[in-house]
Write a protein that holds these residues in place. Structure first.
Motif, short mmCIF file in Angstrom:
data_model
loop_
_atom_site.label_atom_id
_atom_site.label_comp_id
_atom_site.label_asym_id
_atom_site.label_seq_id
_atom_site.Cartn_x
_atom_site.Cartn_y
_atom_site.Cartn_z
N LEU A 13 0.82 -1.21 0.00
CA LEU A 13 0.00 0.00 0.00
C LEU A 13 0.85 1.27 0.00
N THR A 14 1.98 1.22 0.68
CA THR A 14 2.89 2.36 0.68
C THR A 14 3.42 2.62 -0.73
N ARG A 15 3.80 1.56 -1.43
CA ARG A 15 4.28 1.71 -2.82
C ARG A 15 3.17 2.21 -3.73
N GLU A 16 1.96 1.68 -3.54
CA GLU A 16 0.83 2.09 -4.39
C GLU A 16 0.54 3.58 -4.28
N ALA A 17 0.78 4.16 -3.11
CA ALA A 17 0.48 5.58 -2.90
C ALA A 17 1.26 6.47 -3.86
N PHE A 18 2.44 6.03 -4.27
CA PHE A 18 3.27 6.82 -5.17
C PHE A 18 2.79 6.76 -6.62
N HIS A 19 1.90 5.80 -6.92
CA HIS A 19 1.45 5.61 -8.30
C HIS A 19 -0.06 5.64 -8.44
N LEU A 20 -0.77 5.84 -7.35
CA LEU A 20 -2.23 5.84 -7.35
C LEU A 20 -2.74 6.95 -8.28
N PRO A 21 -3.63 6.61 -9.21
CA PRO A 21 -4.17 7.65 -10.09
C PRO A 21 -5.11 8.56 -9.30
N LEU A 22 -4.64 9.75 -8.98
CA LEU A 22 -5.38 10.66 -8.11
C LEU A 22 -6.72 11.08 -8.72
N TYR A 23 -6.85 11.04 -10.03
CA TYR A 23 -8.08 11.42 -10.72
C TYR A 23 -9.14 10.32 -10.69
N ASP A 24 -8.76 9.11 -10.30
CA ASP A 24 -9.68 7.96 -10.30
C ASP A 24 -10.25 7.76 -8.90
N ALA A 25 -11.47 8.26 -8.69
CA ALA A 25 -12.09 8.21 -7.36
C ALA A 25 -12.27 6.78 -6.88
N ASP A 26 -12.62 5.86 -7.76
CA ASP A 26 -12.81 4.47 -7.35
C ASP A 26 -11.50 3.86 -6.85
N ALA A 27 -10.42 4.11 -7.57
CA ALA A 27 -9.12 3.58 -7.17
C ALA A 27 -8.68 4.19 -5.84
N ARG A 28 -8.90 5.50 -5.68
CA ARG A 28 -8.54 6.17 -4.42
C ARG A 28 -9.32 5.60 -3.26
N GLU A 29 -10.62 5.43 -3.44
CA GLU A 29 -11.47 4.92 -2.36
C GLU A 29 -11.09 3.48 -1.99
#
Length: 79
Positions: A13-29
């Motif tokens: 999850l720490t690694r994912e935070a650096f690549h999480l698509p900030l514009y994708d609400a579903d992915a963020r949630e």
């Protein structure tokens, strides 16, 4: 969850935070929900707060204020 599983999930999850698509609400949630679930499995309050900050760091470096992320985790503004 066993400590090994918690550690593995924390790293992922720490690694994912650096690549999480900030514009994708579903992915963020989904990412936030997974973080909250893992944080709930960490029984030591200091370790839980530290890990919450680690999760938030990847987003903070990309412009998302850490206090905003920490509130989403239910940890408030302070680790």
């Amino acid at each position: 969850m066993s400590q090994d599983v918690i550690d593995l999930m924390c790293s992922e999850l720490t690694r994912e935070a650096f690549h999480l698509p900030l514009y994708d609400a579903d992915a963020r949630e989904l990412w936030m929900a997974r973080c909250v679930q893992v944080l709930a499995a960490i029984h030591d309050p200091d370790a839980r707060a530290s890990q919450a900050v680690n999760f938030a760091m990847g987003l903070a470096l990309r412009g998302v204020p850490s206090p905003l992320v920490l509130r989403q985790f239910g940890t408030g503004e302070q680790p």
